[in-house]
Design a protein around this motif. Structure first.
Motif, mmCIF file in Angstrom:
data_model
loop_
_atom_site.group_PDB
_atom_site.id
_atom_site.type_symbol
_atom_site.label_atom_id
_atom_site.label_comp_id
_atom_site.label_asym_id
_atom_site.label_seq_id
_atom_site.Cartn_x
_atom_site.Cartn_y
_atom_site.Cartn_z
ATOM 1 N N VAL A 53 0.669 -0.812 0.177
ATOM 2 C CA VAL A 53 -0.534 0.166 0.027
ATOM 3 C C VAL A 53 0.543 1.780 -0.792
ATOM 4 C CG1 VAL A 53 -1.888 1.258 2.078
ATOM 5 C CG2 VAL A 53 -2.357 -0.976 1.118
ATOM 6 N N ASP A 54 1.635 1.530 0.624
ATOM 7 C CA ASP A 54 2.802 2.236 0.778
ATOM 8 C C ASP A 54 3.278 2.540 -0.168
ATOM 9 O OD1 ASP A 54 4.463 4.894 2.249
ATOM 10 O OD2 ASP A 54 5.659 3.410 2.108
ATOM 11 N N ASP A 55 4.710 1.543 -0.890
ATOM 12 C CA ASP A 55 4.802 2.023 -2.143
ATOM 13 C C ASP A 55 3.863 2.477 -3.269
ATOM 14 O OD1 ASP A 55 6.865 0.016 -1.555
ATOM 15 O OD2 ASP A 55 6.687 -1.596 -1.984
ATOM 16 N N ARG A 56 2.810 1.226 -3.768
ATOM 17 C CA ARG A 56 1.523 2.177 -4.438
ATOM 18 C C ARG A 56 1.201 3.707 -4.389
ATOM 19 N NH1 ARG A 56 -3.355 -2.798 -4.681
ATOM 20 N NH2 ARG A 56 -1.273 -3.886 -5.965
ATOM 21 N N ASP A 57 1.588 4.306 -2.991
ATOM 22 C CA ASP A 57 1.037 5.375 -1.706
ATOM 23 C C ASP A 57 2.157 6.235 -3.032
ATOM 24 O OD1 ASP A 57 -0.193 7.875 -1.640
ATOM 25 O OD2 ASP A 57 0.848 7.862 0.136
ATOM 26 N N GLU A 84 -5.316 3.652 -8.172
ATOM 27 C CA GLU A 84 -5.059 2.962 -6.993
ATOM 28 C C GLU A 84 -4.520 3.054 -5.797
ATOM 29 O OE1 GLU A 84 -1.446 -0.332 -8.202
ATOM 30 O OE2 GLU A 84 -3.699 -0.669 -9.768
ATOM 31 N N ALA A 85 -4.343 3.640 -5.520
ATOM 32 C CA ALA A 85 -4.175 3.818 -4.254
ATOM 33 C C ALA A 85 -4.572 4.449 -3.030
ATOM 34 C CB ALA A 85 -2.262 5.242 -4.331
ATOM 35 N N SER A 86 -5.698 4.613 -2.974
ATOM 36 C CA SER A 86 -6.284 5.690 -2.383
ATOM 37 C C SER A 86 -7.438 4.109 -2.734
ATOM 38 C CB SER A 86 -7.527 6.487 -3.643
ATOM 39 O OG SER A 86 -8.896 6.533 -2.926
ATOM 40 N N LEU A 87 -7.542 3.242 -3.557
ATOM 41 C CA LEU A 87 -8.466 1.871 -3.175
ATOM 42 C C LEU A 87 -7.990 1.238 -2.562
ATOM 43 C CD1 LEU A 87 -10.235 1.489 -6.657
ATOM 44 C CD2 LEU A 87 -11.351 1.951 -4.314
ATOM 45 N N SER A 88 -6.106 0.868 -2.221
ATOM 46 C CA SER A 88 -5.474 -0.159 -1.956
ATOM 47 C C SER A 88 -5.453 0.750 -0.457
ATOM 48 C CB SER A 88 -3.942 0.290 -2.026
ATOM 49 O OG SER A 88 -4.199 -0.970 -3.679
#
Length: 111
Positions: A53-57, A84-88
């Protein structure tokens, strides 16, 4: 064999094939989450999930920053990465809330 029966058989066969593909994909995803999950044996996947999740953000923030600076013109890709980051993150919060609710229920049990 009538045409409707043949169409139903072909449709059912195609659906079974799609279901098998989905099952294989889900099994592969589950196995990938179990490989290299961290050092905490009590919760083997949670640390890995936090990192993803942190990596996507961070990736989404970098893409948005590149668009803002004019280094990239991929606004759609940056917006998709941001969503995608928000959904994760939302999914992570829902999992956390479910775990917290389960712990609360366990505490309320009378022994």
């Amino acid at each position: 064999m009538s045409i409707t029966t043949l169409n139903a058989a072909v449709g059912q066969s195609a659906m079974e094939s799609l279901l098998k593909q989905d099952a294989v994909r889900l099994q592969r995803d589950a196995q990938s989450m179990q490989v290299g999950l961290g050092d905490n044996p009590a919760m083997p996947g949670f640390e890995q999930m936090l990192r993803r999740v942190d990596d996507r953000d961070q990736a989404a923030a970098a893409r948005m920053e590149a668009v803002e600076r004019g280094e990239s013109d991929d606004l759609v890709g940056a917006m998709l990465a941001s969503q995608e980051a928000s959904l994760s993150f939302s999914m992570l919060m829902q999992v956390r809330n479910k775990v917290a609710g389960a712990v609360d229920e366990l505490i309320k049990l009378q022994l």
